[in-house]
Design a protein around this motif. Structure first.
Motif, PDB file in Angstrom:
ATOM      1  N   THR A 109       0.843  -1.198   0.000  1.00  0.00           N
ATOM      2  CA  THR A 109       0.000   0.000   0.000  1.00  0.00           C
ATOM      3  C   THR A 109       0.880   1.250   0.000  1.00  0.00           C
ATOM      4  OG1 THR A 109      -1.917   1.060   1.055  1.00  0.00           O
ATOM      5  CG2 THR A 109      -0.292   0.055   2.543  1.00  0.00           C
ATOM      6  N   ASN A 110       0.259   2.414   0.283  1.00  0.00           N
ATOM      7  CA  ASN A 110       0.964   3.703   0.336  1.00  0.00           C
ATOM      8  C   ASN A 110       1.583   4.111  -0.999  1.00  0.00           C
ATOM      9  OD1 ASN A 110       0.229   3.729   2.957  1.00  0.00           O
ATOM     10  ND2 ASN A 110       2.231   4.083   3.828  1.00  0.00           N
ATOM     11  N   GLY A 111       0.779   3.983  -2.056  1.00  0.00           N
ATOM     12  CA  GLY A 111       1.208   4.534  -3.344  1.00  0.00           C
ATOM     13  C   GLY A 111       2.310   3.758  -4.024  1.00  0.00           C
ATOM     14  N   GLY A 112       2.195   2.425  -4.062  1.00  0.00           N
ATOM     15  CA  GLY A 112       3.192   1.589  -4.740  1.00  0.00           C
ATOM     16  C   GLY A 112       3.031   1.624  -6.260  1.00  0.00           C
ATOM     17  N   LYS A 113       3.711   0.658  -6.910  1.00  0.00           N
ATOM     18  CA  LYS A 113       3.765   0.672  -8.370  1.00  0.00           C
ATOM     19  C   LYS A 113       2.388   0.479  -9.013  1.00  0.00           C
ATOM     20  CE  LYS A 113       6.095  -1.381 -12.329  1.00  0.00           C
ATOM     21  NZ  LYS A 113       4.886  -1.377 -13.122  1.00  0.00           N
ATOM     22  N   MET A 114       1.596  -0.452  -8.468  1.00  0.00           N
ATOM     23  CA  MET A 114       0.266  -0.712  -9.053  1.00  0.00           C
ATOM     24  C   MET A 114      -0.592   0.549  -8.987  1.00  0.00           C
ATOM     25  SD  MET A 114       0.275  -3.863 -10.005  1.00  0.00           S
ATOM     26  CE  MET A 114       1.337  -5.293  -9.776  1.00  0.00           C
ATOM     27  N   HIS A 115      -0.487   1.217  -7.843  1.00  0.00           N
ATOM     28  CA  HIS A 115      -1.257   2.446  -7.619  1.00  0.00           C
ATOM     29  C   HIS A 115      -0.855   3.506  -8.634  1.00  0.00           C
ATOM     30  CE1 HIS A 115      -2.306   6.165  -5.438  1.00  0.00           C
ATOM     31  NE2 HIS A 115      -3.140   5.443  -4.716  1.00  0.00           N
ATOM     32  N   GLN A 116       0.451   3.677  -8.790  1.00  0.00           N
ATOM     33  CA  GLN A 116       0.934   4.686  -9.761  1.00  0.00           C
ATOM     34  C   GLN A 116       0.522   4.319 -11.183  1.00  0.00           C
ATOM     35  OE1 GLN A 116       5.207   5.128  -9.162  1.00  0.00           O
ATOM     36  NE2 GLN A 116       4.868   5.188  -6.960  1.00  0.00           N
ATOM     37  N   ASP A 117       0.658   3.024 -11.502  1.00  0.00           N
ATOM     38  CA  ASP A 117       0.305   2.587 -12.860  1.00  0.00           C
ATOM     39  C   ASP A 117      -1.183   2.793 -13.118  1.00  0.00           C
ATOM     40  OD1 ASP A 117       2.901   1.888 -13.203  1.00  0.00           O
ATOM     41  OD2 ASP A 117       2.587  -0.289 -13.170  1.00  0.00           O
ATOM     42  N   LEU A 118      -2.017   2.488 -12.121  1.00  0.00           N
ATOM     43  CA  LEU A 118      -3.461   2.631 -12.344  1.00  0.00           C
ATOM     44  C   LEU A 118      -3.838   4.101 -12.480  1.00  0.00           C
ATOM     45  CD1 LEU A 118      -6.186   1.275 -12.735  1.00  0.00           C
ATOM     46  CD2 LEU A 118      -6.527   1.337 -10.251  1.00  0.00           C
ATOM     47  N   GLU A 119      -3.214   4.965 -11.690  1.00  0.00           N
ATOM     48  CA  GLU A 119      -3.541   6.396 -11.835  1.00  0.00           C
ATOM     49  C   GLU A 119      -3.239   6.876 -13.252  1.00  0.00           C
ATOM     50  OE1 GLU A 119      -1.796   8.716  -8.621  1.00  0.00           O
ATOM     51  OE2 GLU A 119      -3.562   8.317  -7.366  1.00  0.00           O
ATOM     52  N   SER A 120      -2.062   6.494 -13.776  1.00  0.00           N
ATOM     53  CA  SER A 120      -1.777   7.017 -15.120  1.00  0.00           C
ATOM     54  C   SER A 120      -2.595   6.303 -16.188  1.00  0.00           C
ATOM     55  CB  SER A 120      -0.291   7.042 -15.480  1.00  0.00           C
ATOM     56  OG  SER A 120       0.365   6.001 -14.896  1.00  0.00           O
ATOM     57  N   ALA A 121      -2.855   5.000 -16.001  1.00  0.00           N
ATOM     58  CA  ALA A 121      -3.677   4.290 -17.000  1.00  0.00           C
ATOM     59  C   ALA A 121      -5.098   4.869 -17.034  1.00  0.00           C
ATOM     60  CB  ALA A 121      -3.724   2.801 -16.675  1.00  0.00           C
ATOM     61  N   LEU A 122      -5.627   5.206 -15.864  1.00  0.00           N
ATOM     62  CA  LEU A 122      -6.986   5.752 -15.832  1.00  0.00           C
ATOM     63  C   LEU A 122      -7.042   7.160 -16.430  1.00  0.00           C
ATOM     64  CD1 LEU A 122      -8.393   4.580 -12.365  1.00  0.00           C
ATOM     65  CD2 LEU A 122      -9.285   3.984 -14.627  1.00  0.00           C
ATOM     66  N   ALA A 123      -6.024   7.973 -16.117  1.00  0.00           N
ATOM     67  CA  ALA A 123      -6.014   9.339 -16.671  1.00  0.00           C
ATOM     68  C   ALA A 123      -6.020   9.267 -18.201  1.00  0.00           C
ATOM     69  CB  ALA A 123      -4.794  10.098 -16.164  1.00  0.00           C
ATOM     70  N   ASN A 124      -5.254   8.317 -18.717  1.00  0.00           N
ATOM     71  CA  ASN A 124      -5.173   8.105 -20.146  1.00  0.00           C
ATOM     72  C   ASN A 124      -6.501   7.594 -20.720  1.00  0.00           C
ATOM     73  OD1 ASN A 124      -3.491   8.186 -22.283  1.00  0.00           O
ATOM     74  ND2 ASN A 124      -2.972   6.000 -22.164  1.00  0.00           N
ATOM     75  N   HIS A 125      -7.028   6.570 -20.082  1.00  0.00           N
ATOM     76  CA  HIS A 125      -8.263   5.949 -20.571  1.00  0.00           C
ATOM     77  C   HIS A 125      -9.440   6.930 -20.516  1.00  0.00           C
ATOM     78  CE1 HIS A 125     -11.001   2.529 -21.312  1.00  0.00           C
ATOM     79  NE2 HIS A 125     -11.844   3.251 -20.583  1.00  0.00           N
ATOM     80  N   LEU A 126      -9.511   7.675 -19.418  1.00  0.00           N
ATOM     81  CA  LEU A 126     -10.667   8.562 -19.232  1.00  0.00           C
ATOM     82  C   LEU A 126     -10.466   9.930 -19.888  1.00  0.00           C
ATOM     83  CD1 LEU A 126     -11.342   7.725 -15.445  1.00  0.00           C
ATOM     84  CD2 LEU A 126     -12.720   6.999 -17.402  1.00  0.00           C
ATOM     85  N   ARG A 127      -9.269  10.181 -20.379  1.00  0.00           N
ATOM     86  CA  ARG A 127      -8.924  11.475 -21.002  1.00  0.00           C
ATOM     87  C   ARG A 127      -9.179  12.627 -20.028  1.00  0.00           C
ATOM     88  NH1 ARG A 127     -12.785  11.695 -24.469  1.00  0.00           N
ATOM     89  NH2 ARG A 127     -13.564   9.664 -23.895  1.00  0.00           N
ATOM     90  N   VAL A 128      -8.571  12.489 -18.841  1.00  0.00           N
ATOM     91  CA  VAL A 128      -8.676  13.531 -17.810  1.00  0.00           C
ATOM     92  C   VAL A 128      -7.264  13.888 -17.358  1.00  0.00           C
ATOM     93  CG1 VAL A 128     -10.941  12.746 -17.030  1.00  0.00           C
ATOM     94  CG2 VAL A 128      -8.897  11.824 -15.916  1.00  0.00           C
ATOM     95  N   PRO A 129      -7.065  15.107 -16.827  1.00  0.00           N
ATOM     96  CA  PRO A 129      -5.704  15.520 -16.493  1.00  0.00           C
ATOM     97  C   PRO A 129      -5.065  14.714 -15.364  1.00  0.00           C
ATOM     98  CG  PRO A 129      -7.204  17.414 -16.542  1.00  0.00           C
ATOM     99  CD  PRO A 129      -8.047  16.191 -16.700  1.00  0.00           C
ATOM    100  N   GLN A 130      -5.792  14.519 -14.260  1.00  0.00           N
ATOM    101  CA  GLN A 130      -5.177  13.880 -13.088  1.00  0.00           C
ATOM    102  C   GLN A 130      -6.190  12.991 -12.373  1.00  0.00           C
ATOM    103  OE1 GLN A 130      -1.989  14.187 -12.338  1.00  0.00           O
ATOM    104  NE2 GLN A 130      -1.519  15.854 -13.765  1.00  0.00           N
ATOM    105  N   VAL A 131      -5.709  11.831 -11.927  1.00  0.00           N
ATOM    106  CA  VAL A 131      -6.555  10.909 -11.148  1.00  0.00           C
ATOM    107  C   VAL A 131      -5.873  10.661  -9.810  1.00  0.00           C
ATOM    108  CG1 VAL A 131      -7.466   8.550 -11.029  1.00  0.00           C
ATOM    109  CG2 VAL A 131      -7.396   9.752 -13.227  1.00  0.00           C
ATOM    110  N   SER A 132      -6.628  10.785  -8.739  1.00  0.00           N
ATOM    111  CA  SER A 132      -6.115  10.417  -7.419  1.00  0.00           C
ATOM    112  C   SER A 132      -6.991   9.298  -6.875  1.00  0.00           C
ATOM    113  CB  SER A 132      -6.148  11.638  -6.493  1.00  0.00           C
ATOM    114  OG  SER A 132      -5.682  11.269  -5.220  1.00  0.00           O
ATOM    115  N   LEU A 133      -6.383   8.138  -6.670  1.00  0.00           N
ATOM    116  CA  LEU A 133      -7.156   6.960  -6.243  1.00  0.00           C
ATOM    117  C   LEU A 133      -7.499   7.014  -4.762  1.00  0.00           C
ATOM    118  CD1 LEU A 133      -5.129   4.199  -8.128  1.00  0.00           C
ATOM    119  CD2 LEU A 133      -7.426   5.056  -8.699  1.00  0.00           C
ATOM    120  N   PHE A 134      -8.632   6.429  -4.427  1.00  0.00           N
ATOM    121  CA  PHE A 134      -9.075   6.350  -3.031  1.00  0.00           C
ATOM    122  C   PHE A 134      -9.585   4.946  -2.717  1.00  0.00           C
ATOM    123  CE2 PHE A 134      -8.783  10.852  -3.221  1.00  0.00           C
ATOM    124  CZ  PHE A 134      -8.722  11.298  -1.912  1.00  0.00           C
ATOM    125  N   GLY A 135      -9.726   4.674  -1.427  1.00  0.00           N
ATOM    126  CA  GLY A 135     -10.180   3.356  -0.965  1.00  0.00           C
ATOM    127  C   GLY A 135     -11.636   3.083  -1.286  1.00  0.00           C
TER     128      GLY A 135
END
Ligand code: T4K
Length: 371
Positions: free
Chosen positions: A33-59
């Motif tokens: 937890t605490n912002g590891g690789k999967m978390h970072q990868d999902l934030e950028s994959a989602l920003a790309n997929h959703l065509r939005v500037p920034q994604v911050s993941l939550f529980g």
């Protein structure tokens, strides 16, 4: 007719063997937890997929909404819809904000912009609107009102993953939008959610808010909370993202079969998709009109006897719940359209793996109930 239960939704789970390599990576890294690789990868994959500037993941989506309201520094009153899942209003109250309910549009079932302005007072700091069932709000009208009165706009976009309105992703509207990635949603991380932010500065502020306000080992900048998504959730999201377009296409096929079959049943009116250039078919809401003899609750019960578990989203209306009903804005006479919708709406089962055989069971059961 078989009685195997059919629920309003079912999470689409990937084959377990496809998930195992992700788990192996997490186990190997020791970072869970605490912002590891999967978390970072999902934030950028989602920003790309959703065509939005920034994604911050939550529980989860609720904690995302609570954090969104907090980082915007809102005070006093916030105008919102009573026709939503209870988390929308609870998030306001949990932040010490006063919900002020305004009525909804009779077609879209979203906040009616014409009803917002009359609820604005000197204490109003924001509008919290919901893209109900993934149908976009009238974003242009809402944002024009907000600009006129210097208000913030937050969209509870829990239902609106992947939805496009007239100008691209609906998630790019407002000061902030939040998503839910709960198991019952179009895109899921089992439990999860996100805030969509317009720029990196805002994302950094949100990221600190979900991590206790921590800036570094020795600095805590603000009163934060623990809203973090863990690595297993994020890994699940990465895998789900590979299939989400396929899932939405499968939902669209289910929706089209309902549209065709229900057109012939009097008193069952599907809530129209409106304002979407790309829909996600998160829900299949119908309005059971007074002309349908047994009424909405009669149909809900009749379907249950066949093992079909539709849901009355959103009944009861949030404004009628004990903790909200004494608010001046909660008076049913101010919320006539929302009250009517809460009495008529029924969400029929829809999910990517709903088979045609099971869908025919639902359609036939509604047909029988209509006789
Ligand atoms: N804003 C809005 C507008 C929302 O709709 C929501 C959540 C939120 C904010 C908050 O987001 P989160 O904090 O939840 O991320 C469900 C969901 O729990 C909730 O996420 C969702 N909206 C709401 C509309 O629906 P319930 O109490 O109706 O769910 P439940 O557990 O009865 O599930 C419905 C059916 O789905 C079950 O009958 C069976 C099936 N199901 C459910 C789960 C959990 C499964 O097959 N597998 C599962 O694991 O609230």
């Amino acid at each position: 007719m078989t009685n195997t239960p059919i629920f309003v939704t079912r999470p689409s789970l990937p084959p377990l063997e496809e998930f195992l390599p992700y788990l192996e990576q997490i186990w190997d890294s020791g970072i869970v937890t605490n912002g590891g690789k999967m978390h970072q990868d999902l934030e950028s994959a989602l920003a790309n997929h959703l065509r939005v500037p920034q994604v911050s993941l939550f529980g989860n989506g609720t904690i995302a909404l609570m954090a969104a309201l907090k980082v915007l520094g809102l005070t006093g009153e916030v105008i919102t819809t009573p026709f939503s899942f209870v988390a929308t209003t609870h998030a306001l109250k949990w932040n010490g904000l006063e919900p002020v309910f305004a009525d909804i549009d009779p077609v879209t079932l979203n906040l009616d912009p014409a009803k917002i302005e009359e609820r604005i007072t000197p204490r109003t700091s924001a509008i919290l609107a919901v893209h109900c069932y993934g149908n976009p709000c009238d974003v242009d009208a809402i944002e024009a009102i907000a600009a006129r009165h210097g208000l913030k706009v937050i969209y509870d976009a829990a239902h609106a993953f992947g939805v496009d309105c007239h100008c691209g992703s609906v998630l790019n509207h407002g000061d902030l939008s939040i998503l839910s990635f709960h198991a019952t949603k179009v895109f899921s991380t089992l439990e999860g959610g996100a805030i969509i932010a317009p720029n990196i500065k805002m994302k950094e502020c949100i990221d600190r808010s979900k991590n206790f306000g921590i800036v570094s080992e020795t600095e805590v900048e603000s009163i934060g909370i623990n809203g973090k998504m863990n690595e297993v959730q994020a890994a699940f999201g990465l895998l789900q993202l590979l299939r989400v377009d396929e899932s939405i296409a499968a939902r669209a096929r289910v929706a089209a079969r309902y549209d065709a079959a229900l057109a012939g049943i009097s008193g069952i009116d599907p809530v129209p998709s409106s304002g979407q250039l790309r829909a996600n078919h998160a829900y299949y809401p119908v309005r059971v009109k007074p002309s349908f003899a047994m009424g909405r609750d009669g149909l809900y019960e009749a379907l249950r006897k066949y093992g079909i578990f539709s849901r009355r989203y959103f009944f009861p209306l949030i404004s009628s719940l004990p903790m909200y009903r004494d608010l001046p804005s909660a008076s049913p006479s101010n919320l006539l359209t929302a009250c009517a919708a809460a009495e008529e709406v029924l969400c029929l089962p829809i999910y990517p793996d709903l088979s045609e055989v099971d869908q025919d069971r639902i359609i036939n059961a509604i047909g029988e109930a209509s006789l």
